[in-house]
Structure formats: C-alpha cells, structure tokens
Design a protein around this motif. Structure first.
Motif, PDB file in Angstrom:
ATOM      1  N   ALA A 106       0.835  -1.205   0.000  1.00 35.76           N
ATOM      2  CA  ALA A 106       0.000   0.000   0.000  1.00 35.76           C
ATOM      3  C   ALA A 106       0.865   1.249   0.000  1.00 35.76           C
ATOM      4  CB  ALA A 106      -0.927  -0.014   1.218  1.00 35.76           C
ATOM      5  N   ALA A 107       1.913   1.243   0.823  1.00 39.88           N
ATOM      6  CA  ALA A 107       2.798   2.410   0.908  1.00 39.88           C
ATOM      7  C   ALA A 107       3.518   2.655  -0.416  1.00 39.88           C
ATOM      8  CB  ALA A 107       3.804   2.221   2.044  1.00 39.88           C
ATOM      9  N   LEU A 108       3.958   1.590  -1.080  1.00 37.60           N
ATOM     10  CA  LEU A 108       4.649   1.757  -2.366  1.00 37.60           C
ATOM     11  C   LEU A 108       3.710   2.319  -3.431  1.00 37.60           C
ATOM     12  CD1 LEU A 108       6.821  -1.480  -2.449  1.00 37.60           C
ATOM     13  CD2 LEU A 108       7.585   0.878  -2.042  1.00 37.60           C
ATOM     14  N   ALA A 109       2.459   1.904  -3.402  1.00 40.08           N
ATOM     15  CA  ALA A 109       1.484   2.417  -4.367  1.00 40.08           C
ATOM     16  C   ALA A 109       1.264   3.917  -4.183  1.00 40.08           C
ATOM     17  CB  ALA A 109       0.164   1.668  -4.232  1.00 40.08           C
ATOM     18  N   LEU A 110       1.504   4.404  -2.968  1.00 40.30           N
ATOM     19  CA  LEU A 110       1.243   5.809  -2.648  1.00 40.30           C
ATOM     20  C   LEU A 110       2.519   6.593  -2.350  1.00 40.30           C
ATOM     21  CD1 LEU A 110      -1.782   4.884  -0.392  1.00 40.30           C
ATOM     22  CD2 LEU A 110      -1.907   5.879  -2.689  1.00 40.30           C
ATOM     23  N   LEU A 111       3.675   6.003  -2.597  1.00 38.56           N
ATOM     24  CA  LEU A 111       4.969   6.589  -2.256  1.00 38.56           C
ATOM     25  C   LEU A 111       5.173   8.024  -2.759  1.00 38.56           C
ATOM     26  CD1 LEU A 111       7.684   5.913  -0.848  1.00 38.56           C
ATOM     27  CD2 LEU A 111       8.519   5.160  -3.079  1.00 38.56           C
ATOM     28  N   PRO A 112       4.728   8.384  -3.978  1.00 36.72           N
ATOM     29  CA  PRO A 112       4.962   9.751  -4.451  1.00 36.72           C
ATOM     30  C   PRO A 112       4.249  10.828  -3.631  1.00 36.72           C
ATOM     31  CG  PRO A 112       4.521   8.300  -6.294  1.00 36.72           C
ATOM     32  CD  PRO A 112       4.201   7.523  -5.047  1.00 36.72           C
ATOM     33  N   SER A 113       3.443  10.447  -2.663  1.00 37.27           N
ATOM     34  CA  SER A 113       2.805  11.437  -1.787  1.00 37.27           C
ATOM     35  C   SER A 113       3.815  12.090  -0.858  1.00 37.27           C
ATOM     36  CB  SER A 113       1.702  10.773  -0.954  1.00 37.27           C
ATOM     37  OG  SER A 113       0.727  10.201  -1.793  1.00 37.27           O
ATOM     38  N   LEU A 114       5.007  11.507  -0.757  1.00 36.87           N
ATOM     39  CA  LEU A 114       6.051  12.036   0.114  1.00 36.87           C
ATOM     40  C   LEU A 114       7.118  12.754  -0.699  1.00 36.87           C
ATOM     41  CD1 LEU A 114       6.608   8.909   2.384  1.00 36.87           C
ATOM     42  CD2 LEU A 114       5.505  11.060   3.055  1.00 36.87           C
ATOM     43  N   PRO A 115       7.747  13.778  -0.116  1.00 41.34           N
ATOM     44  CA  PRO A 115       8.913  14.365  -0.768  1.00 41.34           C
ATOM     45  C   PRO A 115      10.048  13.343  -0.813  1.00 41.34           C
ATOM     46  CG  PRO A 115       8.087  15.792   0.995  1.00 41.34           C
ATOM     47  CD  PRO A 115       7.355  14.485   1.100  1.00 41.34           C
TER      48      PRO A 115
END
Length: 198
Positions: free
Chosen positions: A98-107
């Motif tokens: 789940a985190a990898l799918a949404l990783l670009p949400s972080l700087p």
C-alpha cells in the motif's frame, strides 16, 4: 494498521474527490484483492468508518452516488499511516505494498529517510537471527527457522538498499516535483494499467 484504510485514504486523496466504485475499481486494478486482501465489502466498510471518524467528508450531490473527500484530519491520518508503513517492517507485505502504491505522496528526501529507518530495522533483524543461528545448540533443526528469518531479513534489506539508490538517483516524480502524482487531487489524468490476467 490496516492496508485497506491506507489505500482508501490514498485513493480518495489522489483524486481529491472519489466515489466508492472508483476507489474499488482502482484497488482491484492494482490487484489489491490478492496482495492486501481488499474486498468490495472492506472498501465500503472503510469508507463508512473513515467518514464516521471524521477522516472523510461525504457528498451526496448526485442521487444514489456518494463521493468522498479527505478532511484535514484525514490528510494527517493518511500521512501518518504512510510514514509508518514505510519505516516499520511488518511480517505481512500488504502495508508495504500500500505504501509503495502511494509513495509519491512524500517528498523524495523524506521517503529516503523513512526507508533508511526501515533498512536499519531489517539489518538489526538479520543480525539478531544470525546470532540465534550461531548460538543455538538444541534442538538443532530450529536453526532452519532462524536461518529463514535471517534470509528474509537479508533479502528485504537488499531490496530496501535498491529502492533507496533508485530514489537517490532521481527515479519517480515525488511530492513537490514536476509530474508527481503525489499532490492531492492530481490523479485525474492518470491512467492505471489493468491488472494482468489471473
């Protein structure tokens, strides 16, 4: 922590406003029913409980269709869940997926720092398991269990080294960078490939 909760918040955040069917379609297109055990019922349950908890705001502008939007509390919860899923290794892979799918949400710098925390935990787990293998006398077959843990932690650490190196080399547009899908409401132009046939 629930991977479904993180994924639902992330998809609603990505679109800025999304209805349950769109959330479910995206998750199934990503194959999350296999790697995160996400089902239609769990998606709608998450939408309902997140709305009840004040993390999502529901809109009923169109009859028979409810759309959801993150609240300020929901944004805070999403970022907390995302950061924890990246920095803390778990036995099950669904939170990391789940985190990898949404990783670009972080700087970029923050993602790398969180992955370094993860790497340190993986290396500590590997070293602990190695010490257990070396110290074990009886019963000797239990070495296989500690050896498995050592191997898994070592493989995980090797993968984490790789993603850190890729991010440091500039892979993937991250939050605050051009073309990043990490900004709330930026997903409208994204086209997700269909999940491979099963």
């Amino acid at each position: 922590m629930s991977a479904t909760r993180l994924l639902v918040l992330g998809i609603v955040r990505g679109y800025g406003r999304a209805h349950g069917y769109r959330v479910g379609n995206d998750l199934l297109a990503w194959g999350a029913d296999e790697w995160a055990n996400v089902k239609w019922g769990s998606i709608y349950h998450a939408l309902h409980s997140l709305t009840e908890g004040g993390f999502l705001l529901d809109h009923n502008d169109v009859p028979t269709r409810t759309e959801y939007e993150l609240t300020e509390r929901g944004e805070h919860e999403f970022m907390k869940l995302l950061r924890d899923a990246i920095r803390r290794p778990q036995p099950r892979p669904d939170l990391l997926g789940a985190a990898l799918a949404l990783l670009p949400s972080l700087p970029r710098a923050e993602a790398i720092a969180l992955l370094r925390e993860r790497l340190a935990a993986q290396e500590a787990a590997r070293d602990k398991a190695h010490a257990q293998v070396e110290a074990l006398v009886d019963p000797p077959h239990v070495r296989e269990l500690f050896g498995l843990w050592e191997h898994n932690a070592d493989s995980a650490a090797e993968w984490t080294h790789g993603i850190i190196a890729r991010l440091e080399a500039g892979a993937y547009p991250m939050a605050g960078e051009p073309r990043s899908p990490g900004k709330p409401g930026s997903w409208h132009d994204l086209v997700f490939p269909p999940h491979p046939p099963r």
